[in-house]
Design an enzyme around this catalytic site. Structure first.
Site, mmCIF file in Angstrom:
data_model
loop_
_atom_site.group_PDB
_atom_site.id
_atom_site.type_symbol
_atom_site.label_atom_id
_atom_site.label_comp_id
_atom_site.label_asym_id
_atom_site.label_seq_id
_atom_site.Cartn_x
_atom_site.Cartn_y
_atom_site.Cartn_z
ATOM 1 N N THR A 1 0.864 -1.179 0.000
ATOM 2 C CA THR A 1 0.000 0.000 0.000
ATOM 3 C C THR A 1 0.900 1.228 0.000
ATOM 4 O O THR A 1 2.008 1.173 0.538
ATOM 5 C CB THR A 1 -0.847 -0.019 1.284
ATOM 6 O OG1 THR A 1 -1.683 -1.159 1.227
ATOM 7 C CG2 THR A 1 -1.663 1.224 1.468
ATOM 8 N N GLY B 1 -10.208 -3.333 2.541
ATOM 9 C CA GLY B 1 -9.166 -3.398 3.565
ATOM 10 C C GLY B 1 -9.150 -2.142 4.421
ATOM 11 O O GLY B 1 -10.159 -1.448 4.527
ATOM 12 N N GLU C 1 -0.832 -5.597 7.216
ATOM 13 C CA GLU C 1 -1.957 -6.512 7.225
ATOM 14 C C GLU C 1 -3.249 -5.751 7.535
ATOM 15 O O GLU C 1 -3.492 -5.353 8.673
ATOM 16 C CB GLU C 1 -1.695 -7.577 8.278
ATOM 17 C CG GLU C 1 -2.431 -8.860 8.020
ATOM 18 C CD GLU C 1 -2.403 -9.763 9.241
ATOM 19 O OE1 GLU C 1 -1.290 -10.073 9.684
ATOM 20 O OE2 GLU C 1 -3.483 -10.100 9.746
ATOM 21 N N GLY C 2 -4.045 -5.582 6.507
ATOM 22 C CA GLY C 2 -5.254 -4.745 6.610
ATOM 23 C C GLY C 2 -6.150 -5.081 7.772
ATOM 24 O O GLY C 2 -6.639 -4.210 8.493
#
Lengths: 324, 315
Positions: free
Chosen positions: A194, A224, A246-247
Site C-alpha cells: 500500500t 481493507g 496486514e489490513g
C-alpha cells in the site's frame, strides 16, 4: 521544531530476499516522491494538496501496490481503494472498488469536496467519477505482468495448502506464520505494498492519504484498511497518519486514529505515540505507519521485516530506507 | 458485575408530535427486542449471539431503517450495510451494498467467521451470501411504501437546493446532504454477559436519497461500531460526522487512555467530539454499566441490566 515535514511509504513487510535492483528502484521512487512533495511545500501548497500530489505519483508508478501495479483480485481484475483526510476540520473522503479511475486518491478527494458524502464505492463511485470528468482508463491499464505471475503463485499456494476461507487458527485473519511468509510463500507475493503520504505544511496543518490495490488474490468486494478513516488513514489537529501492512490487523487496531488518540488523551509526543501504537495495538498482525505532527516532526514505526519509506523536514533532514 | 444490554433504532430530529401509528410499532418492537435480548443473556448465550439475534429482529421490522424498511438510494433501490464486533478478540465483520440479503448482520458475522477478511461489499458480498446459502429475497421485498414516499419528499426538497453537478462549488462548501425523514437512523445492539464479555452490532439502510454506492459510518470499524475488552459501542446519526469523529473508538479510547468511566467517556464524545444534532450512541462496559447519550432531538432506545434497571425512551 516547526516548519513543514513529509513522509511517504510504499508498504510494510518486505521480503528479505528482495533483489538488490528492486530495492534500488524502490528507493529511487520514494526519493522522487519526496522531492515532489518538498517542492510543493516550498511553493507553499497546503498539506492536503501535497499528499494528493505525492500519492498520485505513487499510483502512476507500477512499482508499488496502488493504481497501476495494483494487486489482483481472485478474478484477475484490479479493485482499488483510497482515502484522504484533511486535519484542518477533519474533512475526509474515501473510495473502494475502483476499477477504471486512473487516480483513486484524486477521486477520494472529489468525494470529500464535491459530493454530499464521505465514502463512495464500486459502481456508484465509478458513476460519480464519470460525472466529475476524471481521467478513466480500462481495467487492463492497471494490470502488470509481474502481478499476473504473483496471482498465479498465490492461487497455487492456496490450492495445495488449504482453502484459506476456512481458518486453521482461531484468528480469522489470513494465516500468518511469520512476518515473512503467508500460506507458505514469501510475503512479496501478497504484495502488501500500500502507498501513502503524510504532510504537515508551514502553517501547521496536517493531512494524510493512502491508496492501494489491496491483498493479492483477495475475494472480489473485499475492503481493507486503506479507505477506512481511523484504520489506514487519519489526520486531525495534532497529526497525520498513514498505515500499511496486514489490513485486518490495522482495522482491528484502529491504528491511524490511535496514534492521534494517544497524543490527544495521553499527551504523548509523536514518536512515543507511534511506538506505543505499534507495540500495543497490533497483537497478531504486522503493520507499519508514517506520521507527522503539527509541530513539524516526522516519525515512523513498524513491527515487521522492513517498510519502504522516506521522510524529510524543512531543516534539511532527509532519509529513505527499507530495513530497520 | 452482571449482564447488561442496550439497543437503538436510530438517533435524529425525531419530532415530539410523532404520530402514534408510527411511534407505537417502533416502541413495541424495541420492547420485544429488549426482552429477546434479556432472555438470551439469561440463557447464557454469548454476547455475540445476543447482539446478532436482536439486530436480526430489528432488521426484520419494517419500521426501522435496516433490512426490510431500509431507506432508498437516489435510484429508488436499497443498499444495506452492517457490522459486528467481538470485544474480547476484536474480531469483526462488515458488509455494504447488499440488495437481496434478508439479514445483513448475519452476513457480516459470516464474513468475520468464514473468510480471512473483515469487510466485503456490493457484488462480492452478494456472491459470498449466495455461497453461504443465507436467506435472500428479491430486492423489492425490502422496499416499503413509506420509504418510497420519503424518497419522493427528499427529492422534492433537494430540487429547491443546489444541484451539485451543475453549479461550481466553492472550495469549502460541500453540497448539502440529502434531506429527508431525518428521524430515521440505524439500528444497533450492545451486550455484556456476567463474565464481562462484550459485543456490538449495527445495521442500516443508510441515508434517504443517498448516492448509489455511498457508505456510511455503520460498517467502518471505529466509527459506528466498536468493541474491545473495556466496552462495546454502537453509534447512530449523521454518518459523515460519526466517521470523522471516530465516535465508537473514541468512547473506548477515552476510557483506556484517560481513565474515564463509561458514562463520562460516552458523554464527552457526544457533547464535545461530535457536532450537536448529529450523534447518539449506546454503550455497555465490561463491568455491566450501560449508557445511551445523544445530542439529537431524540433516539429510539431501550436498555436493561441484571440488577433490574429497565428503560425505553425516544426523547
Amino acid at each position: 521544531m516547526g516548519g513543514w515535514a513529509i513522509a511517504v511509504h510504499g508498504g510494510a513487510g518486505v521480503d528479505p530476499n528482495l533483489p538488490a535492483e528492486r530495492q534500488e528502484e524502490a528507493k529511487q521512487l520514494l526519493t522522487r516522491c519526496l522531492n515532489i512533495g518538498i517542492s510543493a511545500l516550498r511553493s507553499s501548497l497546503p498539506a492536503i494538496d501535497v499528499v494528493e500530489l505525492v500519492v498520485r505519483e505513487l499510483e502512476s508508478d507500477p512499482l508499488f501496490n496502488s493504481g497501476r501495479g495494483s494487486a489482483l483480485t481472485a478474478n484477475g481484475t484490479v479493485e482499488m481503494e483510497a482515502s484522504i483526510m484533511d486535519g484542518d476540520g477533519r474533512r475526509c473522503g474515501a473510495v473502494s472498488g475502483i476499477s477504471t479511475v486512473k487516480n483513486p486518491i484524486s477521486l477520494a478527494r472529489l468525494v470529500m469536496e464535491k459530493s454530499p458524502h464521505s465514502y463512495l464505492a464500486f459502481s456508484g463511485a465509478e458513476e460519480f467519477a464519470k460525472e466529475q470528468g476524471v481521467e478513466m482508463v480500462d481495467n487492463e491499464y492497471f494490470i502488470t505482468e509481474d502481478n499476473v505471475g504473483m496471482l498465479k503463485l498465490a492461487k497455487e499456494a492456496n490450492t495445495i495448502l488449504f482453502d484459506y476461507r476456512i481458518p486453521i487458527h482461531e484468528s480469522c485473519a489470513a494465516s500468518v506464520e511469520s512476518p515473512i511468509h503467508m500460506n507458505g510463500l514469501p510475503l512479496s507475493i501478497y504484495a502488501p505494498e500500500t502507498v501513502g503520504c503524510v504532510v504537515v505544511d508551514g502553517q501547521g496543518r496536517c493531512a494524510a492519504a493512502t491508496s492501494t490495490g489491496g491483498l493479492m488474490n483477495k475475494m472480489t468486494g473485499r475492503i481493507g484498511d486503506s479507505p477506512l478513516i481511523g484504520a489506514g488513514t487519519y489526520a486531525g489537529e495534532l497529526c497525520g497518519v498513514s498505515c500499511t501492512g496486514e489490513g485486518e490487523a490495522i482495522i482491528r487496531g484502529t491504528l491511524a486514529r490511535d496514534v492521534a488518540a494517544v497524543m490527544e488523551y495521553k499527551e504523548l509526543g509523536l514518536q512515543d505515540a507511534v511506538d506505543y501504537v505499534i507495540k500495543k495495538r497490533l497483537d497478531k498482525g504486522f503493520a507499519g505507519l508514517i506520521a507527522v505532527s503539527n509541530k513539524g516532526e516526522v516519525a515512523y514505526g513498524f513491527n515487521c521485516n522492513g517498510m519502504f519509506r522516506g521522510c524529510a523536514t524543512e531543516d534539511g533532514f532527509m532519509e529513505v530506507g527499507i530495513w530497520d | 458485575m452482571g449482564w447488561a444490554i442496550a439497543l437503538h433504532g436510530g438517533a435524529g430530529d425525531i419530532p415530539m408530535d410523532l404520530p402514534a401509528d408510527v411511534r407505537e410499532p417502533r416502541e413495541a418492537c424495541l420492547r420485544h427486542c429488549l426482552q429477546m435480548g434479556i432472555d438470551a443473556l439469561k440463557a447464557h448465550k454469548s454476547p455475540l449471539d445476543v447482539v446478532e439475534l436482536v439486530v436480526r429482529e430489528l432488521e426484520n421490522n419494517e419500521y426501522f431503517n435496516a433490512g426490510r424498511g431500509s431507506v432508498l438510494t437516489s435510484s429508488g433501490t436499497v443498499e444495506m450495510e452492517a457490522c459486528i464486533m467481538d470485544g474480547n478478540t476484536k474480531n469483526c465483520g462488515a458488509v455494504s451494498g447488499l440488495t437481496t440479503v434478508v439479514n445483513a448482520i448475519s452476513l457480516a458475522r459470516l464474513v468475520m467467521e468464514k473468510t480471512p477478511h473483515i469487510y466485503l461489499a456490493f457484488e462480492g458480498a452478494e456472491a459470498f451470501a449466495r455461497e453461504q446459502g443465507v436467506e435472500t429475497m428479491d430486492p423489492s421485498h425490502f422496499i416499503t411504501p413509506r420509504n418510497i414516499e420519503r424518497l419522493k419528499q427528499a427529492k422534492e426538497a433537494n430540487r429547491v437546493q443546489v444541484d451539485y453537478n451543475t453549479r461550481p462549488i466553492p472550495k469549502d462548501n460541500k453540497p448539502p446532504a440529502p434531506s429527508g425523514d431525518s428521524e430515521l437512523g440505524t439500528v444497533g445492539c450492545v451486550a455484556v454477559d456476567s463474565y464481562g464479555h462484550l459485543a456490538t452490532a449495527t445495521s442500516t439502510g443508510g441515508l434517504v436519497n443517498k448516492m448509489v454506492g455511498r457508505i456510511g459510518d455503520t460498517p467502518v470499524i471505529g466509527a459506528g461500531t466498536y468493541a474491545n475488552k473495556l466496552c462495546a459501542v454502537s453509534a447512530t446519526g449523521q454518518g459523515d460526522a460519526i466517521i470523522r469523529a471516530t465516535v465508537a473508538r473514541d468512547v473506548a479510547a477515552l476510557m483506556e487512555y484517560k481513565g474515564l468511566s463509561l458514562k463520562e467517556a460516552a458523554d464527552f464524545v457526544v457533547e464535545e467530539c461530535a457536532p450537536k444534532g448529529t450523534t447518539g450512541l449506546i454503550a455497555v462496559s465490561a463491568t455491566g454499566e450501560v449508557t445511551m447519550p445523544f445530542n439529537t432531538t431524540g433516539m429510539f432506545r431501550a436498555c436493561a441490566t441484571e440488577y433490574g434497571h429497565r428503560e425505553l425512551a425516544i426523547w
